[in-house]
Design a protein around this motif. Structure first.
Motif, PDB file in Angstrom:
ATOM      1  N   GLU A  94      -0.911  11.974  -2.948  1.00 35.60           N
ATOM      2  CA  GLU A  94      -1.651  10.700  -2.968  1.00 35.60           C
ATOM      3  C   GLU A  94      -2.267  10.384  -1.425  1.00 35.60           C
ATOM      4  O   GLU A  94      -3.453  10.118  -1.298  1.00 35.60           O
ATOM      5  CB  GLU A  94      -0.834   9.568  -3.349  1.00 35.60           C
ATOM      6  CG  GLU A  94      -1.464   8.164  -3.302  1.00 35.60           C
ATOM      7  CD  GLU A  94      -0.640   7.045  -3.736  1.00 35.60           C
ATOM      8  OE1 GLU A  94      -0.727   5.857  -3.132  1.00 35.60           O
ATOM      9  OE2 GLU A  94      -0.134   7.209  -4.765  1.00 35.60           O
ATOM     10  N   ASP A  95      -1.416  10.522  -0.457  1.00 31.33           N
ATOM     11  CA  ASP A  95      -1.531  10.487   0.966  1.00 31.33           C
ATOM     12  C   ASP A  95      -2.919  11.342   1.446  1.00 31.33           C
ATOM     13  O   ASP A  95      -3.671  11.408   2.019  1.00 31.33           O
ATOM     14  CB  ASP A  95      -0.590  10.553   2.099  1.00 31.33           C
ATOM     15  CG  ASP A  95       0.121   9.154   2.045  1.00 31.33           C
ATOM     16  OD1 ASP A  95      -0.351   7.954   1.420  1.00 31.33           O
ATOM     17  OD2 ASP A  95       1.372   9.374   2.364  1.00 31.33           O
ATOM     18  N   SER A 153      -6.226  10.477  -0.037  1.00 33.37           N
ATOM     19  CA  SER A 153      -6.910   9.461   0.948  1.00 33.37           C
ATOM     20  C   SER A 153      -7.171   9.769   2.322  1.00 33.37           C
ATOM     21  O   SER A 153      -8.252   9.286   2.805  1.00 33.37           O
ATOM     22  CB  SER A 153      -6.146   8.165   0.749  1.00 33.37           C
ATOM     23  OG  SER A 153      -4.476   8.155   1.585  1.00 33.37           O
ATOM     24  N   GLU A 160      -9.913  13.393   2.039  1.00 31.60           N
ATOM     25  CA  GLU A 160     -10.914  13.135   1.177  1.00 31.60           C
ATOM     26  C   GLU A 160     -11.859  14.256   0.612  1.00 31.60           C
ATOM     27  O   GLU A 160     -12.817  14.438   0.659  1.00 31.60           O
ATOM     28  CB  GLU A 160     -11.859  12.059   1.567  1.00 31.60           C
ATOM     29  CG  GLU A 160     -11.263  10.757   2.316  1.00 31.60           C
ATOM     30  CD  GLU A 160     -12.428   9.839   2.793  1.00 31.60           C
ATOM     31  OE1 GLU A 160     -13.296  10.373   3.639  1.00 31.60           O
ATOM     32  OE2 GLU A 160     -12.066   8.737   2.848  1.00 31.60           O
TER      33      GLU A 160
END
Length: 162
Positions: free
Chosen positions: A146-147, A150, A153
């Motif tokens: 998830e990190d 984000s 990208e």
């Protein structure tokens, strides 16, 4: 940029963004299957980064960092189609190292060069954590998927061979 500088830049970025990650130190190794054993995870969880060159017409060359599971191979036809290109192959080692800022075998799944598009295969999304060489053969970063999404990208597209 030297590998040590890129390693520092990468960990500083992860710290700045509050990422959930850990650094794993191990014997120097660049082969995905071998380093995955050293790190203690399934090779499918390794986010290996391949630099691809795509010809778009006769005079334009584009580059992409293709991030894929450690047990897969990049599909050059899929990469070519993403750019509406005419030809795709591995970038030369010289071009890959210049764009990535670190030697082949240590390239992390991030792009710090605007000329290097970043793509991630969706198969990696099934894991809560991905592992990758951190611009060094003796350091791995285990990062929350998830990190990764984000912060890096990447454009998520199917880019592996069946």
């Amino acid at each position: 940029m030297a590998s040590e500088d890129l390693y520092s830049k990468l960990t500083a970025l992860l710290d700045e963004r509050g990422a959930s990650y850990r650094v794993i130190e191990h014997e120097p190794e660049g082969v995905t299957e071998v380093v995955s054993q050293l790190r203690g995870h399934d090779p499918r969880q390794a986010a290996k980064c391949i630099i691809v060159m795509v010809k778009v017409g006769k005079k334009v060359t584009r580059y992409a960092a293709a991030v894929l599971p450690g047990d897969k191979r990049v599909d050059f036809d899929k990469m070519k189609a993403l750019f509406d290109g005419t030809y795709a192959s591995f970038a030369s080692s010289e071009a890959a190292e210049k764009l990535a800022g670190t030697p082949v075998g240590t390239i992390p799944p991030f792009s710090f060069d605007e000329r290097l598009a970043l793509f991630m295969d969706p198969e990696l999304l099934q894991y809560s954590e991905v592992f990758f060489n951190a611009a060094r053969l003796d350091r791995t970063i285990a990062l929350s998927t998830e990190d990764y999404l984000s912060i890096a990208e990447p454009r998520v597209e199917p880019i592996t061979q069946p």
